[in-house]
Design an enzyme around this catalytic site. Sequence first.
Site, PDB file in Angstrom:
ATOM      1  N   SER A 178      -5.171   5.524   8.562  1.00  0.00           N
ATOM      2  CA  SER A 178      -4.739   5.670   9.967  1.00  0.00           C
ATOM      3  C   SER A 178      -4.422   4.327  10.615  1.00  0.00           C
ATOM      4  CB  SER A 178      -5.756   6.482  10.774  1.00  0.00           C
ATOM      5  OG  SER A 178      -7.070   6.145  10.458  1.00  0.00           O
ATOM      6  N   ASN A 188      -4.972  11.401   4.072  1.00  0.00           N
ATOM      7  CA  ASN A 188      -3.597  10.952   4.356  1.00  0.00           C
ATOM      8  C   ASN A 188      -3.229   9.663   3.615  1.00  0.00           C
ATOM      9  OD1 ASN A 188      -1.093  10.522   6.155  1.00  0.00           O
ATOM     10  ND2 ASN A 188      -2.358   8.718   6.588  1.00  0.00           N
ATOM     11  N   SER A 248       3.956  15.850  -0.153  1.00  0.00           N
ATOM     12  CA  SER A 248       5.308  15.334   0.122  1.00  0.00           C
ATOM     13  C   SER A 248       6.351  16.331  -0.368  1.00  0.00           C
ATOM     14  CB  SER A 248       5.535  14.010  -0.595  1.00  0.00           C
ATOM     15  OG  SER A 248       6.898  13.641  -0.497  1.00  0.00           O
ATOM     16  N   TYR A 273       5.676   9.085  -8.109  1.00  0.00           N
ATOM     17  CA  TYR A 273       5.100   9.397  -6.780  1.00  0.00           C
ATOM     18  C   TYR A 273       5.212  10.905  -6.529  1.00  0.00           C
ATOM     19  CZ  TYR A 273       5.118   9.832  -1.653  1.00  0.00           C
ATOM     20  OH  TYR A 273       4.883  10.230  -0.359  1.00  0.00           O
ATOM     21  N   ALA A 289       5.415  13.284  -8.724  1.00  0.00           N
ATOM     22  CA  ALA A 289       4.473  13.988  -9.610  1.00  0.00           C
ATOM     23  C   ALA A 289       3.051  13.896  -9.048  1.00  0.00           C
ATOM     24  CB  ALA A 289       4.530  13.386 -11.010  1.00  0.00           C
ATOM     25  N   ALA A 290       2.708  12.745  -8.493  1.00  0.00           N
ATOM     26  CA  ALA A 290       1.373  12.571  -7.900  1.00  0.00           C
ATOM     27  C   ALA A 290       1.202  13.512  -6.710  1.00  0.00           C
ATOM     28  CB  ALA A 290       1.175  11.117  -7.467  1.00  0.00           C
ATOM     29  N   LYS A 291       2.226  13.629  -5.876  1.00  0.00           N
ATOM     30  CA  LYS A 291       2.111  14.511  -4.712  1.00  0.00           C
ATOM     31  C   LYS A 291       2.092  15.983  -5.160  1.00  0.00           C
ATOM     32  CE  LYS A 291       1.802  11.636  -1.235  1.00  0.00           C
ATOM     33  NZ  LYS A 291       0.559  11.546  -0.460  1.00  0.00           N
ATOM     34  N   ILE A 297      10.012  11.164   7.010  1.00  0.00           N
ATOM     35  CA  ILE A 297       9.391  10.828   8.290  1.00  0.00           C
ATOM     36  C   ILE A 297       9.612   9.337   8.545  1.00  0.00           C
ATOM     37  CG2 ILE A 297       7.234  10.927   9.624  1.00  0.00           C
ATOM     38  CD1 ILE A 297       8.296  13.699   8.525  1.00  0.00           C
TER      39      ILE A 297
HETATM   40  N1  LIG Z   1       6.994   8.804   5.604  1.00  0.00           N
HETATM   41  C1  LIG Z   1       7.403   9.809   4.858  1.00  0.00           C
HETATM   42  O1  LIG Z   1       8.610  10.144   4.827  1.00  0.00           O
HETATM   43  C2  LIG Z   1       6.421  10.593   4.024  1.00  0.00           C
HETATM   44  C3  LIG Z   1       6.910  11.745   3.395  1.00  0.00           C
HETATM   45  C4  LIG Z   1       6.037  12.506   2.630  1.00  0.00           C
HETATM   46  C5  LIG Z   1       4.720  12.119   2.504  1.00  0.00           C
HETATM   47  N2  LIG Z   1       4.274  10.979   3.103  1.00  0.00           N
HETATM   48  C6  LIG Z   1       2.854  10.638   2.913  1.00  0.00           C
HETATM   49  O2  LIG Z   1       2.252  10.497   4.186  1.00  0.00           O
HETATM   50  C7  LIG Z   1       1.117   9.610   4.078  1.00  0.00           C
HETATM   51  C8  LIG Z   1       1.232   8.541   5.148  1.00  0.00           C
HETATM   52  O3  LIG Z   1       2.416   7.796   4.927  1.00  0.00           O
HETATM   53  P1  LIG Z   1       3.205   7.057   6.114  1.00  0.00           P
HETATM   54  O4  LIG Z   1       4.597   7.506   6.066  1.00  0.00           O
HETATM   55  O5  LIG Z   1       2.431   7.136   7.380  1.00  0.00           O
HETATM   56  O6  LIG Z   1       3.182   5.571   5.503  1.00  0.00           O
HETATM   57  P2  LIG Z   1       2.570   4.192   6.033  1.00  0.00           P
HETATM   58  O7  LIG Z   1       2.952   4.021   7.469  1.00  0.00           O
HETATM   59  O8  LIG Z   1       2.976   3.168   5.062  1.00  0.00           O
HETATM   60  O9  LIG Z   1       0.979   4.421   5.950  1.00  0.00           O
HETATM   61  C9  LIG Z   1       0.313   4.516   4.714  1.00  0.00           C
HETATM   62  C10 LIG Z   1      -1.193   4.485   4.966  1.00  0.00           C
HETATM   63  O10 LIG Z   1      -1.872   4.651   3.713  1.00  0.00           O
HETATM   64  C11 LIG Z   1      -2.833   3.614   3.573  1.00  0.00           C
HETATM   65  N3  LIG Z   1      -3.021   3.259   2.141  1.00  0.00           N
HETATM   66  C12 LIG Z   1      -2.070   3.053   1.198  1.00  0.00           C
HETATM   67  N4  LIG Z   1      -2.662   2.712   0.028  1.00  0.00           N
HETATM   68  C13 LIG Z   1      -3.998   2.688   0.249  1.00  0.00           C
HETATM   69  C14 LIG Z   1      -5.146   2.413  -0.547  1.00  0.00           C
HETATM   70  N5  LIG Z   1      -5.058   2.051  -1.845  1.00  0.00           N
HETATM   71  N6  LIG Z   1      -6.364   2.497   0.029  1.00  0.00           N
HETATM   72  C15 LIG Z   1      -6.480   2.831   1.307  1.00  0.00           C
HETATM   73  N7  LIG Z   1      -5.461   3.107   2.137  1.00  0.00           N
HETATM   74  C16 LIG Z   1      -4.229   3.043   1.607  1.00  0.00           C
HETATM   75  C17 LIG Z   1      -2.261   2.435   4.368  1.00  0.00           C
HETATM   76  O11 LIG Z   1      -3.339   1.560   4.741  1.00  0.00           O
HETATM   77  P3  LIG Z   1      -3.185  -0.058   4.909  1.00  0.00           P
HETATM   78  O12 LIG Z   1      -1.786  -0.315   5.378  1.00  0.00           O
HETATM   79  O13 LIG Z   1      -4.232  -0.399   5.922  1.00  0.00           O
HETATM   80  O14 LIG Z   1      -3.479  -0.633   3.555  1.00  0.00           O
HETATM   81  C18 LIG Z   1      -1.650   3.162   5.558  1.00  0.00           C
HETATM   82  O15 LIG Z   1      -2.629   3.406   6.551  1.00  0.00           O
HETATM   83  C19 LIG Z   1       1.139   9.068   2.659  1.00  0.00           C
HETATM   84  O16 LIG Z   1       0.254   9.826   1.859  1.00  0.00           O
HETATM   85  C20 LIG Z   1       2.588   9.322   2.213  1.00  0.00           C
HETATM   86  O17 LIG Z   1       2.712   9.419   0.833  1.00  0.00           O
HETATM   87  C21 LIG Z   1       5.107  10.210   3.860  1.00  0.00           C
END
Ligand SMILES: NC(=O)c1ccc[n+]([C@@H]2O[C@H](COP(=O)([O-])OP(=O)(O)OC[C@H]3O[C@@H](n4cnc5c(N)ncnc54)[C@H](OP(=O)(O)O)[C@@H]3O)[C@@H](O)[C@H]2O)c1
Length: 254
Positions: free
Chosen positions: A16, A92, A144, A158, A160-162, A191
């Site tokens: 977050s 998340n 995702s 990625y 495949a992981a999701k 997003i």
């Molecule tokens: N944006 C999209 O289009 C989209 C689409 C589908 C799914 N998602 C999923 O939505 C979720 C949030 O993504 P977002 O778009 O909000 O991206 P984001 O703004 O880059 O945020 C990603 C968050 O995940 C945390 N994170 C990443 N690797 C980590 C680790 N090893 N340990 C702990 N925290 C970790 C980051 O923490 P720090 O920065 O503090 O390290 C950050 O708070 C993710 O699971 C992503 O795969 C996003």
Amino acid sequence: MIYEDLKDKRVLVTGSSSGIGAATAAAFARQGSFVGVHYFRTQAGGEQTLAEVIKHAKGCLLKADMREEAQVEKLIADFVRAAGGLDVLINNAGTLLGRVNIEGMDLKHFEDELATNVRSTFLATKHALDSLKKSRGCIVNVGSVAGHQGGGGGSGIYAAAKGAVHTMTIAMAKEFGGYGIRVNTVVPGLIETRFHEKFSTPERKKKVAAETPLGRNGTAEDIAKAILFLASNDAANFITGESLAVNGGLYMRA
Ligand SMILES: NC(=O)c1ccc[n+]([C@@H]2O[C@H](COP(=O)([O-])OP(=O)(O)OC[C@H]3O[C@@H](n4cnc5c(N)ncnc54)[C@H](OP(=O)(O)O)[C@@H]3O)[C@@H](O)[C@H]2O)c1
């Protein structure tokens, strides 16, 4: 306030410090929930989210690398101590680590992509389970659209992981239903967050928006609203094992 039952719920939102997680933490705080804000690398983002949370409700700030079991175990224990329990876990934290085709990917990258997105979800859930049993709480995982359609442009592993997160959600829903714990996935489309600032050009984002029936890309708030819905027992008491697509129609399944 939208969901009265989320008031005073103890909610941990992993990842977050940015994007979807930050919007989700703020949305829970507006419902009056106690919110655990979690970060790993982006401390300033975590602090900013906490500042937003405490305008509306109580909260705390916690750090962990979600790939590391000892750190995740401590994160959950620290949250439970600070909040007095755990009602809602939002798994998340996660990301694409880079655009790399499967053909050229080394094992280290493959394993790190799975650890970041799948192991993280497994570990947080495993260590939260005792607390969630006590509260008859719930879990919302973040999947995702890539997990439905295989991704593209070097995001195949990625994706495949999701996909594994989506399937693990169903397995958890089956296993934890007897404890009164609901488990669902919210499945975002494209997003506009830091994620796509890093991994997509403005042209690519424009193209996807044009291909989306609702004519735009999503916002972090679009996803936060769906997460609140799934977390609320008033709204979603009989919903478990579901993957809720929030993608403007970008990818539709019958
Ligand atoms: N944006 C999209 O289009 C989209 C689409 C589908 C799914 N998602 C999923 O939505 C979720 C949030 O993504 P977002 O778009 O909000 O991206 P984001 O703004 O880059 O945020 C990603 C968050 O995940 C945390 N994170 C990443 N690797 C980590 C680790 N090893 N340990 C702990 N925290 C970790 C980051 O923490 P720090 O920065 O503090 O390290 C950050 O708070 C993710 O699971 C992503 O795969 C996003």
